[in-house]
Scaffold this motif. Sequence first.
Motif, mmCIF file in Angstrom:
data_model
loop_
_atom_site.group_PDB
_atom_site.id
_atom_site.type_symbol
_atom_site.label_atom_id
_atom_site.label_comp_id
_atom_site.label_asym_id
_atom_site.label_seq_id
_atom_site.Cartn_x
_atom_site.Cartn_y
_atom_site.Cartn_z
ATOM 1 N N CYS A 143 0.969 -1.119 0.183
ATOM 2 C CA CYS A 143 0.122 0.005 -0.020
ATOM 3 C C CYS A 143 0.915 1.098 0.030
ATOM 4 C CB CYS A 143 -0.855 -0.098 1.402
ATOM 5 S SG CYS A 143 -1.868 1.334 1.471
ATOM 6 N N ALA A 144 0.625 2.475 -0.797
ATOM 7 C CA ALA A 144 1.255 3.711 -0.788
ATOM 8 C C ALA A 144 0.213 4.691 -0.780
ATOM 9 C CB ALA A 144 2.132 3.955 -1.914
ATOM 10 N N SER A 145 0.710 5.752 -0.167
ATOM 11 C CA SER A 145 -0.089 6.931 -0.160
ATOM 12 C C SER A 145 0.663 8.120 -0.437
ATOM 13 C CB SER A 145 -0.662 6.973 1.275
ATOM 14 O OG SER A 145 -0.049 7.534 2.311
ATOM 15 N N SER A 146 -0.022 9.266 -1.091
ATOM 16 C CA SER A 146 0.709 10.459 -1.374
ATOM 17 C C SER A 146 -0.241 11.741 -0.933
ATOM 18 C CB SER A 146 1.227 10.700 -2.719
ATOM 19 O OG SER A 146 0.157 10.526 -3.572
ATOM 20 N N GLY A 147 0.299 12.924 -0.687
ATOM 21 C CA GLY A 147 -0.276 13.751 -0.096
ATOM 22 C C GLY A 147 -1.029 14.907 -0.903
ATOM 23 N N THR A 148 -0.215 15.205 -2.000
ATOM 24 C CA THR A 148 -0.954 16.280 -2.841
ATOM 25 C C THR A 148 -1.036 16.165 -4.310
ATOM 26 O OG1 THR A 148 0.831 17.646 -3.603
ATOM 27 C CG2 THR A 148 0.190 17.943 -1.259
ATOM 28 N N ASP A 149 -1.504 16.654 -5.171
ATOM 29 C CA ASP A 149 -1.433 16.646 -6.480
ATOM 30 C C ASP A 149 -0.492 17.376 -7.151
ATOM 31 O OD1 ASP A 149 -2.577 18.863 -6.304
ATOM 32 O OD2 ASP A 149 -4.304 18.570 -7.536
ATOM 33 N N THR A 150 0.461 18.033 -6.678
ATOM 34 C CA THR A 150 1.528 18.793 -7.046
ATOM 35 C C THR A 150 2.564 17.924 -7.471
ATOM 36 O OG1 THR A 150 1.070 20.529 -5.372
ATOM 37 C CG2 THR A 150 3.274 20.511 -6.487
ATOM 38 N N TYR A 151 3.064 16.852 -6.804
ATOM 39 C CA TYR A 151 4.051 16.182 -6.977
ATOM 40 C C TYR A 151 3.801 14.475 -6.563
ATOM 41 C CZ TYR A 151 6.169 17.224 -2.773
ATOM 42 O OH TYR A 151 6.163 17.659 -1.231
ATOM 43 N N ASN A 152 4.320 13.710 -7.175
ATOM 44 C CA ASN A 152 3.947 12.235 -6.838
ATOM 45 C C ASN A 152 4.913 11.563 -5.801
ATOM 46 O OD1 ASN A 152 1.840 10.271 -7.206
ATOM 47 N ND2 ASN A 152 2.876 9.390 -8.664
ATOM 48 N N GLU A 153 5.241 12.218 -4.745
ATOM 49 C CA GLU A 153 6.048 11.586 -3.682
ATOM 50 C C GLU A 153 5.120 10.423 -2.876
ATOM 51 O OE1 GLU A 153 9.140 13.225 -0.292
ATOM 52 O OE2 GLU A 153 7.157 14.392 -0.873
ATOM 53 N N GLN A 154 5.345 9.073 -3.335
ATOM 54 C CA GLN A 154 4.590 8.109 -2.725
ATOM 55 C C GLN A 154 5.252 7.408 -1.563
ATOM 56 O OE1 GLN A 154 2.700 5.674 -5.553
ATOM 57 N NE2 GLN A 154 2.242 7.198 -6.684
ATOM 58 N N PHE A 155 4.700 7.063 -0.327
ATOM 59 C CA PHE A 155 5.307 6.533 0.902
ATOM 60 C C PHE A 155 4.665 4.946 0.828
ATOM 61 C CE2 PHE A 155 7.988 9.991 2.283
ATOM 62 C CZ PHE A 155 7.358 11.242 1.969
ATOM 63 N N PHE A 156 5.464 4.108 0.891
ATOM 64 C CA PHE A 156 4.988 2.676 0.944
ATOM 65 C C PHE A 156 5.001 2.180 2.295
ATOM 66 C CE2 PHE A 156 4.793 1.101 -3.570
ATOM 67 C CZ PHE A 156 5.439 2.355 -4.158
ATOM 68 N N GLY A 157 3.960 1.151 2.448
ATOM 69 C CA GLY A 157 4.129 0.431 3.905
ATOM 70 C C GLY A 157 5.013 -0.574 3.631
ATOM 71 N N PRO A 158 5.135 -1.591 4.786
ATOM 72 C CA PRO A 158 5.949 -2.580 4.902
ATOM 73 C C PRO A 158 5.310 -3.862 3.760
ATOM 74 C CG PRO A 158 4.847 -2.577 6.621
ATOM 75 C CD PRO A 158 4.544 -1.559 6.037
ATOM 76 N N GLY A 159 4.275 -3.863 3.547
ATOM 77 C CA GLY A 159 3.898 -4.784 2.603
ATOM 78 C C GLY A 159 3.249 -6.197 3.463
ATOM 79 N N THR A 160 2.208 -6.709 2.691
ATOM 80 C CA THR A 160 1.698 -8.123 2.947
ATOM 81 C C THR A 160 2.098 -9.161 2.272
ATOM 82 O OG1 THR A 160 -0.258 -7.041 4.309
ATOM 83 C CG2 THR A 160 -0.404 -9.466 3.393
ATOM 84 N N ARG A 161 2.709 -10.200 2.765
ATOM 85 C CA ARG A 161 2.975 -11.367 1.737
ATOM 86 C C ARG A 161 1.803 -12.324 1.916
ATOM 87 N NH1 ARG A 161 6.911 -15.997 2.727
ATOM 88 N NH2 ARG A 161 7.230 -15.082 4.858
ATOM 89 N N LEU A 162 1.210 -12.228 0.808
ATOM 90 C CA LEU A 162 0.372 -13.221 0.374
ATOM 91 C C LEU A 162 0.634 -14.561 -0.222
ATOM 92 C CD1 LEU A 162 -2.904 -13.900 0.362
ATOM 93 C CD2 LEU A 162 -2.956 -12.906 -2.002
ATOM 94 N N THR A 163 0.311 -15.706 0.488
ATOM 95 C CA THR A 163 0.655 -16.961 -0.213
ATOM 96 C C THR A 163 -0.590 -17.671 -0.290
ATOM 97 O OG1 THR A 163 2.859 -17.196 1.275
ATOM 98 C CG2 THR A 163 2.079 -18.966 0.177
ATOM 99 N N VAL A 164 -0.734 -17.998 -1.568
ATOM 100 C CA VAL A 164 -1.801 -18.702 -1.955
ATOM 101 C C VAL A 164 -1.641 -20.415 -2.273
ATOM 102 C CG1 VAL A 164 -3.778 -19.043 -3.667
ATOM 103 C CG2 VAL A 164 -3.086 -16.675 -3.057
ATOM 104 N N LEU A 165 -2.019 -21.191 -1.432
ATOM 105 C CA LEU A 165 -1.995 -22.576 -1.727
ATOM 106 C C LEU A 165 -2.635 -23.524 -2.342
ATOM 107 C CD1 LEU A 165 -0.892 -23.318 2.254
ATOM 108 C CD2 LEU A 165 0.642 -22.860 0.160
#
Lengths: 114, 110
Positions: A92-114
């Motif tokens: 997941c990522a988020s960014s604050g404004t529409d001036t520029y696209n500085e996106q900050f990412f979360g640590p992630g979820t590892r999904l394993t489908v068996l």
Amino acid sequence: EPEVTQTPSHQVTQMGQEVILRCVPISNHLYFYWYRQILGQKVEFLVSFYNNEISEKSEIFDDQFSVERPDGSNFTLKIRSTKLEDSAMYFCASSGTDTYNEQFFGPGTRLTVL
Amino acid sequence: QKEVEQDPGPLSVPEGAIVSLNCTYSNSAFQYFMWYRQYSRKGPELLMYTYSSGNKEDGRFTAQVDKSSKYISLFIRDSQPSDSATYLCAKAPGNTPLVFGKGTRLSVIA
């Protein structure tokens, strides 16, 4: 320092099951994104969300996927019927404004489908 | 045609070396450029962003953009073992989703 958080860190599921991945974006941000990264491959865009609706989505984001912002803080990605090839890290990522696209990412979820 | 190309490495350097990481892109609509660092099985961490040609410096890191040749670089001075990670370059045409390169894996040997 504010950060994007994601839960769970690891999700194991059986093929055909539904999963919901959760994210809490940075609190004053306006744009939200989901990306995924299959092991050993590049980070790929799935969907972006702004003003309570999807603003853009990729070819990967088919009818099996949906996103929701159920309240003022959470942002979720649902996969309705998981396939083996959905196994990946989901960021997941988020960014604050529409001036520029500085996106900050979360640590992630590892999904394993068996 | 690939939009963002990056040499996957691996690149191995001794501690203290200057590291040069490079990306090329094909779409002139790209306006914003970022470098992310990603440790194994972790989320990308934003290092630097820029939206113009020229250099931008932050501590040991310098990002360089040459829009005329569609080439961006990241230089790391006095590299440390903790810099060992995969470095991703990313571009975006305005406020749209990021397009990532495959990443360059860097190892800094003590």
